[in-house]
Design an enzyme around this catalytic site. Sequence first.
Site, PDB file in Angstrom:
ATOM      1  N   CYS A 154       0.820  -1.220   0.000  1.00  0.00           N
ATOM      2  CA  CYS A 154       0.000   0.000   0.000  1.00  0.00           C
ATOM      3  C   CYS A 154       0.849   1.264   0.000  1.00  0.00           C
ATOM      4  O   CYS A 154       2.006   1.259   0.417  1.00  0.00           O
ATOM      5  CB  CYS A 154      -0.976   0.029   1.157  1.00  0.00           C
ATOM      6  SG  CYS A 154      -0.620  -1.083   2.402  1.00  0.00           S
ATOM      7  N   GLY A 159      -6.659 -17.340  -3.749  1.00  0.00           N
ATOM      8  CA  GLY A 159      -7.398 -16.073  -3.773  1.00  0.00           C
ATOM      9  C   GLY A 159      -8.573 -16.073  -4.721  1.00  0.00           C
ATOM     10  O   GLY A 159      -9.661 -16.580  -4.390  1.00  0.00           O
TER      11      GLY A 159
HETATM   12  C1  FMN Z   1     -10.942  -8.647  -4.410  1.00  0.00           C
HETATM   13  C2  FMN Z   1      -9.548  -8.778  -3.865  1.00  0.00           C
HETATM   14  C3  FMN Z   1      -9.230  -8.192  -2.638  1.00  0.00           C
HETATM   15  C4  FMN Z   1      -7.939  -8.298  -2.102  1.00  0.00           C
HETATM   16  N1  FMN Z   1      -7.646  -7.734  -0.885  1.00  0.00           N
HETATM   17  C5  FMN Z   1      -6.401  -7.882  -0.349  1.00  0.00           C
HETATM   18  C6  FMN Z   1      -6.102  -7.361   0.943  1.00  0.00           C
HETATM   19  O1  FMN Z   1      -6.947  -6.803   1.645  1.00  0.00           O
HETATM   20  N2  FMN Z   1      -4.819  -7.504   1.404  1.00  0.00           N
HETATM   21  C7  FMN Z   1      -3.850  -8.157   0.685  1.00  0.00           C
HETATM   22  O2  FMN Z   1      -2.709  -8.277   1.148  1.00  0.00           O
HETATM   23  N3  FMN Z   1      -4.126  -8.703  -0.525  1.00  0.00           N
HETATM   24  C8  FMN Z   1      -5.360  -8.564  -1.059  1.00  0.00           C
HETATM   25  N4  FMN Z   1      -5.653  -9.125  -2.287  1.00  0.00           N
HETATM   26  C9  FMN Z   1      -4.600  -9.881  -3.000  1.00  0.00           C
HETATM   27  C10 FMN Z   1      -4.754 -11.388  -2.812  1.00  0.00           C
HETATM   28  O3  FMN Z   1      -4.663 -11.754  -1.450  1.00  0.00           O
HETATM   29  C11 FMN Z   1      -3.699 -12.157  -3.636  1.00  0.00           C
HETATM   30  O4  FMN Z   1      -2.402 -11.796  -3.202  1.00  0.00           O
HETATM   31  C12 FMN Z   1      -3.809 -11.898  -5.132  1.00  0.00           C
HETATM   32  O5  FMN Z   1      -5.153 -11.783  -5.527  1.00  0.00           O
HETATM   33  C13 FMN Z   1      -3.129 -12.974  -5.975  1.00  0.00           C
HETATM   34  O6  FMN Z   1      -3.680 -14.251  -5.731  1.00  0.00           O
HETATM   35  P1  FMN Z   1      -4.853 -14.903  -6.662  1.00  0.00           P
HETATM   36  O7  FMN Z   1      -4.391 -14.794  -8.082  1.00  0.00           O
HETATM   37  O8  FMN Z   1      -4.998 -16.306  -6.167  1.00  0.00           O
HETATM   38  O9  FMN Z   1      -6.084 -14.089  -6.418  1.00  0.00           O
HETATM   39  C14 FMN Z   1      -6.944  -9.017  -2.826  1.00  0.00           C
HETATM   40  C15 FMN Z   1      -7.271  -9.611  -4.063  1.00  0.00           C
HETATM   41  C16 FMN Z   1      -8.545  -9.514  -4.577  1.00  0.00           C
HETATM   42  C17 FMN Z   1      -8.855 -10.180  -5.901  1.00  0.00           C
END
Ligand code: FMN
Length: 307
Positions: free
Chosen positions: A134, A269
């Site tokens: 962030c 995720g």
């Molecule tokens: C809708 C959404 C909200 C997310 N919110 C957070 C969050 O609050 N904190 C964080 O560290 N990562 C957040 N992420 C990132 C995921 O935890 C993850 O690192 C990322 O989506 C890659 O994994 P994936 O391809 O399996 O989704 C978010 C991802 C998505 C899609």
Amino acid sequence: MISKKPNMRVDIGGIELKNPVMTASGTFGYAREFEKLVDLNRLGAIVVKGLSLEPSKGNPPPRIVETPCGMLNAIGLENVGLAAFVKEKLPFLRRLDTPVFVNVYGKRTEEYGELAARLEEVDGVSGIEVNISCPNVKSGGMAFGAYPESAAEVVRVVRKQLTKPLMVKLSPNVTDIAEIAKSVEAEGADSISLINTITGMAIDIETRRPKIANITGGLSGPAIKPVALRMVWQVVQTVKVPVIGIGGIMTAEDALEFLIAGAVAVEVGTANFINPHATVDIIDGIEAFLVRNNISDISDIIATLEV
Ligand SMILES: Cc1cc2nc3c(=O)[nH]c(=O)nc-3n(C[C@H](O)[C@H](O)[C@H](O)COP(=O)(O)O)c2cc1C
């Protein structure tokens, strides 16, 4: 012959999980949302939505758009804030037989420190996952995780307050991921998780406007898996602490790629939005793979990549 169940337990830096499959922050709410869909006690660990000191409404809509093989989101870290989390969400999580990691973020280093100090005192929080993707308000909005120095500073401040396991979640939007990983390990991270989303964009050609109000968003899902796998593999070569792989994991086969690359666990995720049962399907699939290959312990598959 009936095969014995393989050992699926893994250690992710001071905490043992019953299997290597965790939820990724922001894609599994505060877990209760999935209570009727998933046996939450089967999960390796639960990572809850990113938490800040104060509640946050996040960004204005539209905040999510589908892309080929993935999604772009700019939720903007909407969350209930620390006090409401402890009062309203944690009592349910405490009753589970599954470790809970609280994902935290701040706009200033001190906010991370304060979150860590308060969560250190709270029962039912097994550890913290620090999101350094962030923007840092003191440096014009560049992400803390963009530079080794600012990434290290966050971890130093959190480590001072926290004896519980400290996982640091890296941003992929950097030139040299290994350098960032080294800097957070040196400040006392117990484990490193990666990757967060990759910054991306989508445009509506009729209106010529961005498809999400924030203009840019974070890309997740199958589209990012090859990048995530490459970065996990690079970080595994660089640090000694356990690495947790994240990015586009939809199936047990995807998870196994990360384990073979050297991740000791994975976080799932975007898959949760497509198949709410994905985590448990992945656990079952990994176990079936081990049985099929006569592997009695998951540690015999981790970091076995041959190059
Ligand atoms: C809708 C959404 C909200 C997310 N919110 C957070 C969050 O609050 N904190 C964080 O560290 N990562 C957040 N992420 C990132 C995921 O935890 C993850 O690192 C990322 O989506 C890659 O994994 P994936 O391809 O399996 O989704 C978010 C991802 C998505 C899609």
